[in-house]
Design a protein around this motif. Structure first.
Motif, mmCIF file in Angstrom:
data_model
loop_
_atom_site.group_PDB
_atom_site.id
_atom_site.type_symbol
_atom_site.label_atom_id
_atom_site.label_comp_id
_atom_site.label_asym_id
_atom_site.label_seq_id
_atom_site.Cartn_x
_atom_site.Cartn_y
_atom_site.Cartn_z
ATOM 1 N N ARG A 89 17.798 -7.707 -16.397
ATOM 2 C CA ARG A 89 18.212 -7.221 -15.087
ATOM 3 C C ARG A 89 17.058 -7.338 -14.093
ATOM 4 O O ARG A 89 15.885 -7.341 -14.479
ATOM 5 C CB ARG A 89 18.722 -5.781 -15.153
ATOM 6 C CG ARG A 89 17.678 -4.735 -15.481
ATOM 7 C CD ARG A 89 18.311 -3.334 -15.476
ATOM 8 N NE ARG A 89 17.329 -2.277 -15.611
ATOM 9 C CZ ARG A 89 16.903 -1.788 -16.761
ATOM 10 N NH1 ARG A 89 17.382 -2.288 -17.899
ATOM 11 N NH2 ARG A 89 16.014 -0.811 -16.793
ATOM 12 N N THR A 91 15.289 -5.708 -10.725
ATOM 13 C CA THR A 91 15.179 -4.537 -9.850
ATOM 14 C C THR A 91 14.370 -4.919 -8.618
ATOM 15 O O THR A 91 13.462 -5.738 -8.688
ATOM 16 C CB THR A 91 14.496 -3.349 -10.561
ATOM 17 O OG1 THR A 91 13.119 -3.663 -10.814
ATOM 18 C CG2 THR A 91 15.195 -3.023 -11.866
ATOM 19 N N GLN A 93 12.758 -2.925 -5.134
ATOM 20 C CA GLN A 93 12.578 -1.778 -4.239
ATOM 21 C C GLN A 93 11.902 -2.240 -2.967
ATOM 22 O O GLN A 93 10.888 -2.933 -2.997
ATOM 23 C CB GLN A 93 11.743 -0.672 -4.869
ATOM 24 C CG GLN A 93 11.474 0.447 -3.852
ATOM 25 C CD GLN A 93 10.891 1.692 -4.450
ATOM 26 O OE1 GLN A 93 11.389 2.197 -5.440
ATOM 27 N NE2 GLN A 93 9.826 2.188 -3.861
ATOM 28 N N LYS A 111 14.914 1.470 -0.110
ATOM 29 C CA LYS A 111 16.162 0.961 -0.673
ATOM 30 C C LYS A 111 15.873 0.371 -2.049
ATOM 31 O O LYS A 111 14.941 -0.429 -2.196
ATOM 32 C CB LYS A 111 16.774 -0.105 0.228
ATOM 33 C CG LYS A 111 17.196 0.404 1.597
ATOM 34 C CD LYS A 111 17.759 -0.720 2.457
ATOM 35 C CE LYS A 111 18.160 -0.206 3.838
ATOM 36 N NZ LYS A 111 18.674 -1.304 4.699
ATOM 37 N N SER A 112 16.655 0.772 -3.038
ATOM 38 C CA SER A 112 16.474 0.296 -4.404
ATOM 39 C C SER A 112 17.716 -0.474 -4.847
ATOM 40 O O SER A 112 18.847 0.030 -4.714
ATOM 41 C CB SER A 112 16.223 1.469 -5.357
ATOM 42 O OG SER A 112 15.070 2.186 -4.972
ATOM 43 N N PHE A 113 17.494 -1.681 -5.379
ATOM 44 C CA PHE A 113 18.590 -2.550 -5.810
ATOM 45 C C PHE A 113 18.442 -2.886 -7.299
ATOM 46 O O PHE A 113 17.327 -2.992 -7.807
ATOM 47 C CB PHE A 113 18.591 -3.869 -5.023
ATOM 48 C CG PHE A 113 18.740 -3.717 -3.542
ATOM 49 C CD1 PHE A 113 19.979 -3.873 -2.935
ATOM 50 C CD2 PHE A 113 17.636 -3.434 -2.741
ATOM 51 C CE1 PHE A 113 20.120 -3.748 -1.557
ATOM 52 C CE2 PHE A 113 17.761 -3.313 -1.370
ATOM 53 C CZ PHE A 113 19.010 -3.469 -0.769
ATOM 54 N N THR A 114 19.571 -3.066 -7.969
ATOM 55 C CA THR A 114 19.600 -3.626 -9.317
ATOM 56 C C THR A 114 20.574 -4.794 -9.310
ATOM 57 O O THR A 114 21.752 -4.617 -8.951
ATOM 58 C CB THR A 114 20.041 -2.586 -10.366
ATOM 59 O OG1 THR A 114 19.126 -1.485 -10.362
ATOM 60 C CG2 THR A 114 20.062 -3.211 -11.754
ATOM 61 N N ASP A 115 20.065 -5.959 -9.655
ATOM 62 C CA ASP A 115 20.879 -7.182 -9.629
ATOM 63 C C ASP A 115 21.583 -7.337 -8.282
ATOM 64 O O ASP A 115 22.801 -7.600 -8.200
ATOM 65 C CB ASP A 115 21.900 -7.174 -10.773
ATOM 66 C CG ASP A 115 21.237 -7.239 -12.133
ATOM 67 O OD1 ASP A 115 20.118 -7.789 -12.223
ATOM 68 O OD2 ASP A 115 21.815 -6.716 -13.103
ATOM 69 N N LYS A 117 22.537 -5.257 -6.141
ATOM 70 C CA LYS A 117 23.438 -4.193 -5.719
ATOM 71 C C LYS A 117 22.626 -2.953 -5.360
ATOM 72 O O LYS A 117 21.764 -2.530 -6.120
ATOM 73 C CB LYS A 117 24.443 -3.862 -6.820
ATOM 74 C CG LYS A 117 25.413 -4.994 -7.124
ATOM 75 C CD LYS A 117 26.407 -4.593 -8.200
ATOM 76 C CE LYS A 117 27.392 -5.726 -8.492
ATOM 77 N NZ LYS A 117 28.355 -5.347 -9.562
ATOM 78 N N LEU A 118 22.928 -2.371 -4.192
ATOM 79 C CA LEU A 118 22.206 -1.195 -3.737
ATOM 80 C C LEU A 118 22.500 -0.013 -4.650
ATOM 81 O O LEU A 118 23.648 0.401 -4.803
ATOM 82 C CB LEU A 118 22.592 -0.860 -2.294
ATOM 83 C CG LEU A 118 21.901 0.357 -1.672
ATOM 84 C CD1 LEU A 118 20.394 0.109 -1.535
ATOM 85 C CD2 LEU A 118 22.506 0.660 -0.295
ATOM 86 N N ASP A 119 21.452 0.526 -5.260
ATOM 87 C CA ASP A 119 21.587 1.693 -6.121
ATOM 88 C C ASP A 119 21.331 2.991 -5.373
ATOM 89 O O ASP A 119 21.984 4.006 -5.616
ATOM 90 C CB ASP A 119 20.580 1.630 -7.284
ATOM 91 C CG ASP A 119 20.974 0.613 -8.331
ATOM 92 O OD1 ASP A 119 22.172 0.356 -8.483
ATOM 93 O OD2 ASP A 119 20.062 0.075 -8.992
ATOM 94 N N LYS A 120 20.355 2.938 -4.471
ATOM 95 C CA LYS A 120 19.891 4.196 -3.876
ATOM 96 C C LYS A 120 19.161 3.913 -2.575
ATOM 97 O O LYS A 120 18.448 2.918 -2.464
ATOM 98 C CB LYS A 120 18.957 4.888 -4.873
ATOM 99 C CG LYS A 120 18.474 6.258 -4.483
ATOM 100 C CD LYS A 120 17.602 6.804 -5.632
ATOM 101 C CE LYS A 120 17.102 8.192 -5.350
ATOM 102 N NZ LYS A 120 16.273 8.711 -6.468
#
Length: 281
Positions: A89, A91, A93, A111-115, A117-120
C-alpha cells in the motif's frame, strides 16, 4: 502520517564558516534559519514481526520559507510504500503549517491518503497565552481545546540550536505541532552531542552543497505522550545531524516496532526577502 508531524524538526548560527555563509545568503532569516527545500530518500532499517512490515521505502520533501518578521511556512510531504507480505500500500501525508513567532500563533493543515484515497484531514490554529495554549480545530470537527503552555515547532528548533551553542546537552520541552488529531501536546527530551565536522568518507555530506564541510551537532529527540510523561517509553525517537541554519540530514526515525532512515538526496537554498526589505515596503 506514519510519523507525527515530523516537519517541525526541520523547521528550524554563530560560529565557524556556516554562520558566515548563512548571514550572507538571501534566504536567511534574522534567526539564522535558511529558507530551503530538502529531499530525503527513506528506507527500512529494521522491523519486528509485530510491525507486520516486510519492506518499506519512500521519499520525504520538506520546504521551509519565511522569516522572523513575516512568520515561517513549511510545506511537507511524506510518501511511503509499505509491503506487509500480503499486500503493498502507498501512504501519502501532506502538511502545511505557518508559525508567527511574534504573535505566538500557529496554523496547520494535514491530509493523509492511502492508495490515493483521503483517509483523514486535520486542520486548525493554535495560540499561546499566559494561561496556556488554545487550539481551535476546524477539521475534522469544529471544537476548542485548552492545553498546557507549549512551544511551536520553529520555536522548539531554535531552542535546540541555542542549547547546542551553549553546550547544554540535555533538556525537556512541551510542544504542539498539530499532528495526529491536533488536540494534544507532546513532551520531548532532547539530547545534543558535541559539534562535529564531516569525516572524509561521509558521502551524504556532499549532498549538503556549500555546507558539505560545515560542522553539525548530532541530535536525538524522544517524544512522549502528554499523559504518561517521560517515565514511560517514548512514542518514537528521531536522530539527525543538525546544522546551525536549521538544515538536517542523516535521519533515523525509530518507532519501536520499525526503524526508518532518511538520507539527504537533494538540497535547494531558496531566496526570501530579508526583514529589512519587507520593512521598507
Amino acid at each position: 502520517m506514519l510519523v507525527r508531524n515530523i516537519a517541525f524538526v526541520f523547521v528550524a548560527s554563530l560560529s565557524g564558516s556556516i554562520a558566515g555563509a548563512a548571514q550572507a545568503m538571501p534566504g536567511t532569516a534574522a534567526t539564522g534559519l535558511i529558507a530551503h527545500r530538502a529531499v530525503y530518500d527513506l528506507e527500512l532499517r529494521d522491523s519486528t514481526d509485530r510491525s507486520g512490515i516486510e519492506d518499506m521505502s519512500g521519499r520525504m520533501v520538506y520546504e521551509f520559507t519565511g522569516s522572523a518578521c513575516q512568520g515561517y511556512k513549511t510545506d511537507f510531504r511524506f510518501v511511503t510504500q509499505i509491503n506487509t507480505g500480503d499486500a503493498v500500500r502507498m501512504t501519502d501525508q501532506q502538511t502545511t503549517t505557518f508559525e508567527d513567532a511574534a504573535a505566538k500563533k500557529f496554523t496547520f493543515d494535514t491530509k493523509s491518503f492511502t492508495d490515493d484515497k483521503l483517509d483523514k484531514e486535520v486542520g486548525g490554529s493554535a495560540a499561546e497565552s499566559d494561561a496556556g495554549t488554545v487550539v481551535d480545530l476546524v477539521r475534522p470537527d469544529s471544537r476548542k481545546v485548552d492545553l498546557v503552555a507549549s512551544d511551536f515547532p520553529t520555536e522548539h528548533m531554535l531552542q535546540v540550536i541555542d542549547n547546542a551553542r551553549a553546550g547544554k546537552r540535555m533538556f525537556e520541552s512541551r510542544i504542539f505541532d498539530g499532528s495526529d488529531n491536533g488536540d494534544e501536546s507532546l513532551i520531548t527530551s532532547t539530547l545534543v552531542g558535541k559539534s562535529q565536522t564531516p569525516v572524509s568518507d561521509d558521502k551524504e555530506a556532499g549532498e549538503a552543497g556549500q555546507f558539505s564541510k560545515a560542522p553539525f551537532w548530532p541530535v536525538t529527540i524522544a517524544y512522549f505522550n502528554d499523559k504518561s510523561g517521560t517515565d514511560a517509553l517514548p512514542i518514537y525517537r528521531m536522530s539527525f545531524k543538525l546544522y546551525e541554519n536549521g538544515i538536517t540530514r542523516d535521519l533515523v526515525l525509530d518507532y519501536g516496532d520499525f526503524v526508518l532512515t532518511g538520507k539527504l538526496k537533494k538540497l535547494d537554498i531558496l531566496e526570501t526577502a530579508s526583514c529589512d526589505k519587507q520593512t521598507q515596503k
